[in-house]
Design an enzyme around this catalytic site. Structure first.
Site, PDB file in Angstrom:
ATOM      1  N   GLY A  48      45.189  22.643  41.176  1.00 28.73           N
ATOM      2  CA  GLY A  48      44.914  21.277  41.592  1.00 28.73           C
ATOM      3  C   GLY A  48      46.088  20.675  42.334  1.00 28.73           C
ATOM      4  O   GLY A  48      46.444  19.516  42.128  1.00 28.73           O
ATOM      5  N   HIS A  49      46.681  21.477  43.215  1.00 31.04           N
ATOM      6  CA  HIS A  49      47.816  21.014  44.007  1.00 31.04           C
ATOM      7  C   HIS A  49      48.031  21.943  45.207  1.00 31.04           C
ATOM      8  O   HIS A  49      47.396  22.985  45.319  1.00 31.04           O
ATOM      9  CB  HIS A  49      49.093  20.963  43.157  1.00 31.04           C
ATOM     10  CG  HIS A  49      49.510  22.292  42.620  1.00 31.04           C
ATOM     11  ND1 HIS A  49      49.117  22.740  41.370  1.00 31.04           N
ATOM     12  CD2 HIS A  49      50.264  23.289  43.142  1.00 31.04           C
ATOM     13  CE1 HIS A  49      49.628  23.939  41.155  1.00 31.04           C
ATOM     14  NE2 HIS A  49      50.317  24.303  42.226  1.00 31.04           N
ATOM     15  N   ALA A  50      48.931  21.526  46.079  1.00 28.37           N
ATOM     16  CA  ALA A  50      49.376  22.350  47.213  1.00 28.37           C
ATOM     17  C   ALA A  50      50.896  22.373  47.185  1.00 28.37           C
ATOM     18  O   ALA A  50      51.534  21.550  46.524  1.00 28.37           O
ATOM     19  CB  ALA A  50      48.879  21.772  48.536  1.00 28.37           C
TER      20      ALA A  50
END
Length: 132
Positions: A48-50
């Protein structure tokens, strides 16, 4: 064009059991951090991130899970279930890990040490950042 790149990990097979090795020439970066996810509860999601600069190589050491990748314009879902195959995730790619099977273990090989400022943890912020 695929977002994530599947890479076969060399497998040495013998009757006593198989062995796979991740060495420096397998991934296109210097390995600076290794960690693993396990005991993920049913229905839970990870990621749930980059990352702005960090690259990752993910391997399902046991069990299976889905990796959903977003570039901002394109989405791709890849199921990892073989301990002799890994997924290269480039930087600037949003990732979500979901649908973990019971007993799944996800190995993560990373190009950088942990730095909070490298993370983008909000998807709308990620899309805006990609459109700059």
């Amino acid at each position: 064009m695929e977002i994530g790149k599947l890479i076969d990990i060399p497998k040495i097979e013998e009757r006593r059991g198989n062995l796979s090795v991740i060495e420096k020439d397998l991934v296109p970066f210097d390995i600076k951090r290794v960690y693993y996810l396990y005991d993920v509860p049913a229905g839970a999601e990870r990621g749930g991130h980059a990352h702005k600069k960090l690259q990752q190589f993910l391997v399902a050491l046991s069990g299976s899970f889905d990796v959903v990748l977003h570039t901002g314009a394109k989405t791709e879902t890849i199921t990892l279930s073989k301990p002799f195959q890994g997924l290269l995730i480039e930087n600037e790619t949003w990732r979500e890990l979901k649908n973990f099977s019971s007993g799944a273990v996800c190995l993560v090989v990373a190009s950088e040490v942990f730095e909070e400022e490298d993370y983008i943890r909000d998807f709308d912020e990620f899309r805006s950042w990609k459109n700059q």
